[in-house]
Scaffold this motif. Structure first.
Motif, PDB file in Angstrom:
ATOM      1  N   ALA A 167      63.384 -20.163 -57.445  1.00  0.00           N
ATOM      2  CA  ALA A 167      62.213 -20.605 -58.199  1.00  0.00           C
ATOM      3  C   ALA A 167      62.126 -22.122 -58.246  1.00  0.00           C
ATOM      4  CB  ALA A 167      62.255 -20.031 -59.612  1.00  0.00           C
ATOM      5  N   GLN A 168      63.251 -22.801 -58.386  1.00  0.00           N
ATOM      6  CA  GLN A 168      63.241 -24.257 -58.484  1.00  0.00           C
ATOM      7  C   GLN A 168      62.788 -24.918 -57.191  1.00  0.00           C
ATOM      8  OE1 GLN A 168      67.088 -25.574 -59.818  1.00  0.00           O
ATOM      9  NE2 GLN A 168      66.829 -24.755 -61.887  1.00  0.00           N
ATOM     10  N   THR A 169      63.161 -24.342 -56.056  1.00  0.00           N
ATOM     11  CA  THR A 169      62.768 -24.936 -54.775  1.00  0.00           C
ATOM     12  C   THR A 169      61.252 -24.925 -54.629  1.00  0.00           C
ATOM     13  OG1 THR A 169      64.846 -24.243 -53.747  1.00  0.00           O
ATOM     14  CG2 THR A 169      63.021 -24.772 -52.280  1.00  0.00           C
ATOM     15  N   MET A 170      60.619 -23.814 -54.958  1.00  0.00           N
ATOM     16  CA  MET A 170      59.159 -23.756 -54.850  1.00  0.00           C
ATOM     17  C   MET A 170      58.506 -24.617 -55.922  1.00  0.00           C
ATOM     18  SD  MET A 170      56.670 -22.809 -53.114  1.00  0.00           S
ATOM     19  CE  MET A 170      54.946 -22.350 -53.092  1.00  0.00           C
ATOM     20  N   ALA A 171      59.045 -24.601 -57.134  1.00  0.00           N
ATOM     21  CA  ALA A 171      58.489 -25.438 -58.194  1.00  0.00           C
ATOM     22  C   ALA A 171      58.566 -26.912 -57.814  1.00  0.00           C
ATOM     23  CB  ALA A 171      59.236 -25.190 -59.509  1.00  0.00           C
ATOM     24  N   ASN A 172      59.639 -27.309 -57.159  1.00  0.00           N
ATOM     25  CA  ASN A 172      59.790 -28.696 -56.728  1.00  0.00           C
ATOM     26  C   ASN A 172      58.786 -29.048 -55.637  1.00  0.00           C
ATOM     27  OD1 ASN A 172      61.286 -31.251 -56.792  1.00  0.00           O
ATOM     28  ND2 ASN A 172      62.019 -30.672 -54.760  1.00  0.00           N
ATOM     29  N   ARG A 173      58.508 -28.119 -54.731  1.00  0.00           N
ATOM     30  CA  ARG A 173      57.494 -28.352 -53.692  1.00  0.00           C
ATOM     31  C   ARG A 173      56.119 -28.570 -54.319  1.00  0.00           C
ATOM     32  NH1 ARG A 173      58.866 -27.454 -48.466  1.00  0.00           N
ATOM     33  NH2 ARG A 173      60.713 -26.177 -48.051  1.00  0.00           N
ATOM     34  N   VAL A 174      55.763 -27.715 -55.245  1.00  0.00           N
ATOM     35  CA  VAL A 174      54.453 -27.816 -55.885  1.00  0.00           C
ATOM     36  C   VAL A 174      54.357 -29.119 -56.677  1.00  0.00           C
ATOM     37  CG1 VAL A 174      52.891 -26.753 -57.550  1.00  0.00           C
ATOM     38  CG2 VAL A 174      54.179 -25.314 -55.960  1.00  0.00           C
ATOM     39  N   TRP A 175      55.407 -29.451 -57.405  1.00  0.00           N
ATOM     40  CA  TRP A 175      55.425 -30.705 -58.171  1.00  0.00           C
ATOM     41  C   TRP A 175      55.227 -31.903 -57.241  1.00  0.00           C
ATOM     42  CZ3 TRP A 175      55.552 -32.011 -63.297  1.00  0.00           C
ATOM     43  CH2 TRP A 175      55.882 -33.331 -63.609  1.00  0.00           C
ATOM     44  N   ALA A 176      55.911 -31.903 -56.106  1.00  0.00           N
ATOM     45  CA  ALA A 176      55.783 -33.011 -55.152  1.00  0.00           C
ATOM     46  C   ALA A 176      54.361 -33.106 -54.610  1.00  0.00           C
ATOM     47  CB  ALA A 176      56.775 -32.829 -54.008  1.00  0.00           C
ATOM     48  N   ASP A 177      53.732 -31.969 -54.314  1.00  0.00           N
ATOM     49  CA  ASP A 177      52.355 -31.980 -53.815  1.00  0.00           C
ATOM     50  C   ASP A 177      51.395 -32.564 -54.839  1.00  0.00           C
ATOM     51  OD1 ASP A 177      52.540 -30.986 -51.225  1.00  0.00           O
ATOM     52  OD2 ASP A 177      52.593 -28.912 -51.890  1.00  0.00           O
ATOM     53  N   LEU A 178      51.596 -32.217 -56.101  1.00  0.00           N
ATOM     54  CA  LEU A 178      50.657 -32.634 -57.147  1.00  0.00           C
ATOM     55  C   LEU A 178      50.952 -34.030 -57.693  1.00  0.00           C
ATOM     56  CD1 LEU A 178      50.418 -29.304 -59.195  1.00  0.00           C
ATOM     57  CD2 LEU A 178      48.855 -30.130 -57.424  1.00  0.00           C
ATOM     58  N   MET A 179      52.228 -34.415 -57.714  1.00  0.00           N
ATOM     59  CA  MET A 179      52.618 -35.652 -58.383  1.00  0.00           C
ATOM     60  C   MET A 179      52.966 -36.788 -57.422  1.00  0.00           C
ATOM     61  SD  MET A 179      52.211 -34.732 -61.505  1.00  0.00           S
ATOM     62  CE  MET A 179      52.918 -36.114 -62.369  1.00  0.00           C
ATOM     63  N   GLY A 180      52.997 -36.502 -56.129  1.00  0.00           N
ATOM     64  CA  GLY A 180      53.244 -37.551 -55.158  1.00  0.00           C
ATOM     65  C   GLY A 180      54.700 -37.778 -54.813  1.00  0.00           C
ATOM     66  N   ASN A 181      55.603 -37.098 -55.532  1.00  0.00           N
ATOM     67  CA  ASN A 181      57.034 -37.297 -55.297  1.00  0.00           C
ATOM     68  C   ASN A 181      57.776 -36.134 -55.943  1.00  0.00           C
ATOM     69  OD1 ASN A 181      59.266 -38.560 -54.331  1.00  0.00           O
ATOM     70  ND2 ASN A 181      59.240 -40.262 -55.764  1.00  0.00           N
ATOM     71  N   GLY A 182      58.750 -35.569 -55.241  1.00  0.00           N
ATOM     72  CA  GLY A 182      59.482 -34.443 -55.788  1.00  0.00           C
ATOM     73  C   GLY A 182      60.485 -34.852 -56.838  1.00  0.00           C
ATOM     74  N   LEU A 183      60.779 -33.948 -57.746  1.00  0.00           N
ATOM     75  CA  LEU A 183      61.885 -34.181 -58.676  1.00  0.00           C
ATOM     76  C   LEU A 183      63.182 -34.310 -57.903  1.00  0.00           C
ATOM     77  CD1 LEU A 183      60.784 -31.592 -61.362  1.00  0.00           C
ATOM     78  CD2 LEU A 183      60.980 -34.050 -61.753  1.00  0.00           C
ATOM     79  N   VAL A 184      63.269 -33.598 -56.799  1.00  0.00           N
ATOM     80  CA  VAL A 184      64.358 -33.749 -55.838  1.00  0.00           C
ATOM     81  C   VAL A 184      63.733 -34.151 -54.513  1.00  0.00           C
ATOM     82  CG1 VAL A 184      66.220 -32.605 -54.587  1.00  0.00           C
ATOM     83  CG2 VAL A 184      65.796 -32.015 -56.976  1.00  0.00           C
ATOM     84  N   GLU A 185      64.254 -35.197 -53.906  1.00  0.00           N
ATOM     85  CA  GLU A 185      63.804 -35.640 -52.591  1.00  0.00           C
ATOM     86  C   GLU A 185      65.002 -35.750 -51.655  1.00  0.00           C
ATOM     87  OE1 GLU A 185      61.016 -36.172 -51.118  1.00  0.00           O
ATOM     88  OE2 GLU A 185      59.595 -36.000 -52.764  1.00  0.00           O
TER      89      GLU A 185
END
Length: 746
Positions: A507-525
């Motif tokens: 779940a975290q991997t997909m949530a991080n992808r979506v966050w990166a798409d919307l916020m411009g940068n992933g919580l994990v990069e």
């Protein structure tokens, strides 16, 4: 240094005598107190427990030294000590044992070279007084035992302290402790290796001393010992504290805001103000449906005074059919194969399957399960194309673990992962889930591969460990999976384990992808590299988003709605004096260049002239393309993925000179602006006044009305000549499209 035959013979006799004598003595050789603190610790020097960590600590088995593929100067070790049997043999037996002199340990090449008593390409590694030298010498003197009976297993390592907030002190000495299966522990600080993920913020030396500079932010310090890791977090706030009342007065729309404000508080950072409403409008359209709002849509929203219109807009866009095309196109990037390899019809079938899943808003766990367990023909079931493209268990292991679990296992295919806990046994045990796939058909035959292929579950197929040749049963990377019946499709058990609500990484991997798409940068990069040694910039937020995704049945739309309803999503990109440095903690908006398809679809929308694509229906949009093989100079200039790359594909987000020159000189763009069927001609022939024309152009390109200065400048330009009205509008629109405000999502 070469030894003659007499010396070699004496060396062999001395080795034999020392081993015989040492074998009759137990418990004689104790480790230096600096290396073994617990009196219960098993006595004697064990190769795996005591020697390998030294070779790793001093870089002897690193990729730059003897750990590289063919070793160094005829002496090769396994990379980071992943194969102890190979390393022991290389030290003790290889080259007729010339590297070890048991009767005179100090004269062993193994000690004399790193101590610089003899010429050594690596220079001085340690002196004869160092603990490492003494341990190695004692091991040689004791007969070079391969292992000591009863040696406990290493369970974990811990670092102390775990975290420090550097307010006045600018350094911190770390202590690393190893814990063993017999309950003993030892201080291994001097034999651990250290690495910072943000050296400009916090650097660490070889002794585990962390030193911070004047930059604000956080850094993770990895302490690695014998394949185990512990992470220390250094937090460096701004020196000037901010009143508690400033944080307590910040808007909180949901838990995302609370967690972001909490992180900013630890760094003494103020968030930026809220963005202007036209910027939120533009963001929402770009993020959800992959295009700019039309002039009419922008005008309607800006003139709307109803409360809660932001959330209403998000709901409206999530219900728009264009949502599915835009988000499916993103996932097609990660899965889309090269049609010249797997076949055109198979590639189209795969693309159709992906888009259909997004049109139905299929829950993410079901989407992954259907893909991982796919069977049938590539022309009838598009998801099967994954197994036509990736044809061996090891290929499937790398893409599945990286895409869906955020675990990059490629390194573990050949050796122990240098920054992870996974080794070869983990890699090939995971690969065993894909060992029993059968295929019928002609297979791939580039560059045509036109035939259909059928994927089915076979009753045969195993994966063996490349070193031991042991047949490995299927085993998940962590946690426990259900037992597999002999006649069961192993992939079903894998999918059940992966998509379980207990599997946080899924779940975290997909949530991080979506966050990166919307916020411009992933919580994990990078977004698909979740590991302890690459921690999230806000671990609590990543945990929360993963839990929210699970609680809402892996509904992707609901996750997008939740993130976009936060106040953090609506912040301005304009920095304040405290957050200009911030690129990781979301105290402000991070501007990003528009995705290639978003750019081209928006240009077509603004000019009123659709693009023509080969192998596509008339008036198709860029986000609907089923392969990157469809030619487009515009999409190539704006860095769509190379069609020859293997998925997952990463787009280059940076702006380039090529992109600027393309927008300024593109013949295709010029034709769209000046087309007789286009938007400019319609405007020029309309009854609109110059003021209305300027409003229309700004709403189309920027989703806002011009300010007074822009309006005055535009009027001066358009009022130059009534006879050249169309030409003036063409040039004006061209100028608007060649600005950062159009090219970037702000």
């Amino acid at each position: 240094m070469e030894l003659n035959k007499s010396q070699l013979r004496l060396n062999f006799i001395a080795r034999f005598l020392v081993i015989v004598i040492a074998s009759s003595v137990t418990g004689v050789f104790d480790l230096p107190t600096s290396h073994a603190e617990s009196p219960e610790q098993n006595s004697g020097i064990d190769f795996d427990r005591d020697i390998q960590p030294i070779l790793t600590r001093y870089g002897c088995n690193s990729g730059a030294c003897h750990g590289k593929q063919r070793g160094q100067n005829g002496f090769q070790l396994s990379l980071l000590g992943f194969d102890s049997d190979f390393d022991y043999d290389a030290l003790v037996n290889d080259s007729r044992g010339r590297r070890i002199t048991p009767a005179r340990p100090d004269e062993s090449l193994f000690l004399a070279k790193p101590a610089a008593k003899l010429p050594h390409g690596g220079g001085l590694i340690f002196s004869a007084d160092d603990a490492a030298y003494q341990i190695l010498k004692e091991w040689i003197a004791s007969g070079m035992p391969r292992s000591i009976p009863g040696t406990p297993d290493l369970l974990r390592v811990e670092v102390n302290p775990i975290q420090t907030r550097f307010l006045e002190n600018r350094s911190e000495s770390l202590q690393v402790t190893a814990f063993y299966s017999d309950g003993s522990k030892r201080d291994v600080t001097d034999f651990a290796t250290y690495q910072s993920n943000e050296s400009p913020i916090a650097a660490v030396d070889e002794h585990g001393v962390v030193t911070v500079g004047n930059l604000t932010g956080e850094a993770a310090i990895m302490a690695r010992y014998s394949g185990h890791f512990a992470v220390f977090t250094a937090s460096i706030p701004l020196p000037e504290p901010i009143a508690e009342s400033e944080y307590s007065s910040l808007p909180i729309n949901n838990e995302i805001d609370r967690l972001i404000w909490g992180k900013l508080k630890t760094l003494n950072v103020r968030p930026s103000e809220a963005a202007e409403e036209h910027k939120f409008l533009r963001r929402a359209y770009i993020d959800i449906v992959g295009r700019l709002p039309t002039a009419e849509e922008a005008s309607r929203y800006l003139n709307d005074t109803a409360p809660g219109k932001e959330n209403a807009l998000v709901d409206h866009l999530l219900a728009d059919p264009e949502y599915a095309e835009h988000w499916a196109n993103k996932w097609a990037d990660l899965l889309r194969p090269n049609p010249y390899r797997v076949g055109i019809k198979a590639t189209m079938s795969f693309d159709t399957w992906i888009r259909d899943a997004f049109r139905r808003n299929q829950p993410y766990d079901e989407f992954v399960t259907e893909l991982i367990t796919a069977q049938g023909g590539t022309f009838r079931n598009g998801s099967v194309t994954l197994f036509r493209d990736r044809r061996s268990p090891d290929e499937l292991t790398t893409i599945v673990s990286q895409l869906f679990l955020g675990v990059r296992l490629e390194c573990a295919k050949c050796h122990h992962h240098p920054f992870e806990v996974y080794g070869q046994e983990d890699f090939y045990s995971f690969a065993a889930y894909f060992a029993r796939l059968g295929r019928k058909g002609k297979g791939v035959s580039p560059p045509i591969s036109g035939s259909e292929e059928f994927i089915y579950v076979s009753d045969k197929g195993e994966v063996k460990h490349p070193l031991t040749n042991e047949v490995l049963p299927p085993k998940p990377l962590y946690g426990n999976a259900e037992a597999i019946e002999e006649d069961q499709d192993r992939r079903v058990a894998l999918a059940a384990w992966m998509t379980s609500s207990e599997n946080r990484k899924f779940a975290q991997t997909m949530a991080n992808r979506v966050w990166a798409d919307l916020m411009g940068n992933g919580l994990v990069e990078p977004v698909d590299d979740l590991r302890a040694t690459n921690p999230a910039s806000n671990p609590e937020l990543l945990d929360h988003l993963g839990e929210y995704f699970v609680e809402h049945n892996f509904d992707l739309k609901e996750l997008i709605r939740y993130i976009m309803s936060s106040h953090v999503y609506r912040l301005s990109s304009q920095p304040n004096p405290t957050n200009a440095f911030d690129t990781r903690y979301y105290s402000r908006r991070y501007r990003t260049r528009l995705r290639a398809e978003v750019m081209l679809d928006s240009v077509c929308q603004i000019t009123g002239v659709p693009e023509s694509y080969s192998a596509m229906a008339p008036e198709s949009r860029a986000k609907e393309l089923w392969t990157h093989r469809i030619s487009s100079l515009f999409l190539d200039a704006f860095a769509r993925p190379d069609p020859n790359q293997d998925p997952p594909c990463e787009r280059i987000p940076d702006s380039t000179v090529i992109q600027t020159l393309h927008m300024m000189n593109s013949e295709n763009l010029s034709k769209k602006i000046s087309a007789d069927i286009g938007f400019v001609k319609q405007l020029s022939e309309s009854e609109k006044s110059p003021e209305e024309l300027i409003d229309q152009l700004y709403l189309s390109a920027y989703s806002r009305y011009p300010d007074s200065g822009e309006k005055l400048q535009g009027l001066e330009y358009l009022n130059q000549s009534s006879e050249n009205r169309r030409k003036l509008i063409e040039d004006y629109l061209w100028a608007l499209l060649n600005t950062p405000e159009f090219v970037y999502k702000d």
